[in-house]
Scaffold this motif. Structure first.
Motif, short mmCIF file in Angstrom:
data_model
loop_
_atom_site.label_atom_id
_atom_site.label_comp_id
_atom_site.label_asym_id
_atom_site.label_seq_id
_atom_site.Cartn_x
_atom_site.Cartn_y
_atom_site.Cartn_z
N ALA A 100 0.83 -1.21 0.00
CA ALA A 100 0.00 0.00 0.00
C ALA A 100 0.86 1.26 0.00
O ALA A 100 0.55 2.24 -0.68
N ALA A 101 1.96 1.25 0.75
CA ALA A 101 2.86 2.40 0.77
C ALA A 101 3.47 2.63 -0.61
O ALA A 101 3.54 3.77 -1.10
N ASP A 102 3.90 1.55 -1.24
CA ASP A 102 4.42 1.66 -2.61
C ASP A 102 3.37 2.26 -3.54
O ASP A 102 3.66 3.15 -4.34
N HIS A 150 3.35 5.71 -5.71
CA HIS A 150 3.34 5.48 -7.15
C HIS A 150 2.21 6.25 -7.83
O HIS A 150 2.41 6.89 -8.88
N VAL A 151 1.03 6.20 -7.24
CA VAL A 151 -0.12 6.91 -7.83
C VAL A 151 0.13 8.40 -7.88
O VAL A 151 -0.09 9.05 -8.91
N ARG A 194 -9.55 -4.09 0.31
CA ARG A 194 -10.19 -3.12 -0.59
C ARG A 194 -10.11 -1.71 -0.02
O ARG A 194 -9.85 -0.74 -0.73
N GLN A 195 -10.37 -1.59 1.29
CA GLN A 195 -10.32 -0.27 1.92
C GLN A 195 -8.92 0.33 1.85
O GLN A 195 -8.75 1.53 1.57
N LEU A 196 -7.91 -0.50 2.09
CA LEU A 196 -6.53 0.00 2.04
C LEU A 196 -6.16 0.36 0.60
O LEU A 196 -5.47 1.36 0.36
N ASN A 197 -6.59 -0.45 -0.36
CA ASN A 197 -6.37 -0.11 -1.77
C ASN A 197 -6.97 1.24 -2.11
O ASN A 197 -6.36 2.07 -2.78
N HIS A 198 -8.20 1.46 -1.65
CA HIS A 198 -8.89 2.72 -1.95
C HIS A 198 -8.15 3.90 -1.32
O HIS A 198 -7.99 4.96 -1.95
N LEU A 199 -7.68 3.71 -0.11
CA LEU A 199 -6.94 4.78 0.57
C LEU A 199 -5.64 5.09 -0.17
O LEU A 199 -5.29 6.25 -0.38
N ALA A 200 -4.94 4.05 -0.60
CA ALA A 200 -3.65 4.24 -1.26
C ALA A 200 -3.79 4.88 -2.64
O ALA A 200 -2.92 5.64 -3.07
#
Length: 212
Positions: A66-68, A72-73, A112-118
């Motif tokens: 998630a940090a990566d 990256h985004v 999914r929540q962590l993906n959305h946050l990242a």
């Protein structure tokens, strides 16, 4: 347009990313090829930890991915999209769901929540799932140059059952989002697979992005 390449080990994502970039540029579309983990300076350091470092707990592994992705985004993907480039990324959020969710057994809603946050809610316009039976992909890896040097990464060294869960995860994700995730048969030569990919990408690209 934001395109991601997904799939298990040995499906040929790196090769297909390069071939797709070549076709995009020949068609007049500027594109950026990137990958996760490793698309930024931070990502390259995290990639070494994630794939070649000491064993990690599943939750620590998830947080590092998630940090990566957050870095990256913000520093790579969004600026390229804003500049009008087609971004082709080797792995994105679906890999985290497949590997850490289905493979490691972490709670899918939390992933999914962590993906959305990242990502800040960023989703690919098109995801190409390169599909091979896990046994076939792992056999490809085992006969590749990195395997002969003993540099296979931690994920490649996981048991077959883990890779079967990952494969099932990709199947489930594709079934849930058929408009975004398109299955690509990854059997055959690189050029045969590239032709299948281009047959999917070209009409979507023409519909979404004006021809230069």
């Amino acid at each position: 347009m934001f395109i991601t390449l997904e799939g298990g080990e040995g499906v040929g994502k790196t090769t297909q990313q390069a071939l797709l970039a070549l076709q995009l540029r020949q068609a007049g579309y500027p594109c950026l090829c990137t990958r996760e983990p490793g698309g930024t300076a931070l990502g390259r350091a995290l990639r070494e930890i994630l794939l070649h470092g000491d064993p990690l707990t599943p939750l620590a592994e998830l947080f590092l991915y998630a940090a990566d992705r957050a870095e990256h985004v913000q520093k790579c993907i969004l600026p390229a999209l804003a500049a009008g480039q087609v971004v082709v990324c080797d792995r994105f959020t679906d890999s985290t769901l497949a590997y850490q969710g289905y493979g490691r057994g972490l709670d899918l809603q939390q992933v999914r929540q962590l993906n959305h946050l990242a990502t800040g809610g960023l989703q690919p316009h098109l995801t190409l799932w390169l599909d091979l039976p896990p046994e076939v992909g792992l056999a490809r890896k085992a006969s590749g140059p990195l395997a002969r040097t003993g540099l296979a990464d931690r994920l490649e060294q996981e048991r077959l059952e883990f890779h079967r869960r990952v494969h099932q995860g990709f199947q489930t994700l594709a079934a849930a989002e058929p408009q975004r995730i398109v299955r690509i048969d990854a059997e055959g030569s690189p050029l045969e697979v590239a032709a299948r990919i281009w047959s999917v990408v070209k009409p979507r690209l023409l519909a979404a992005v004006p021809r230069p």
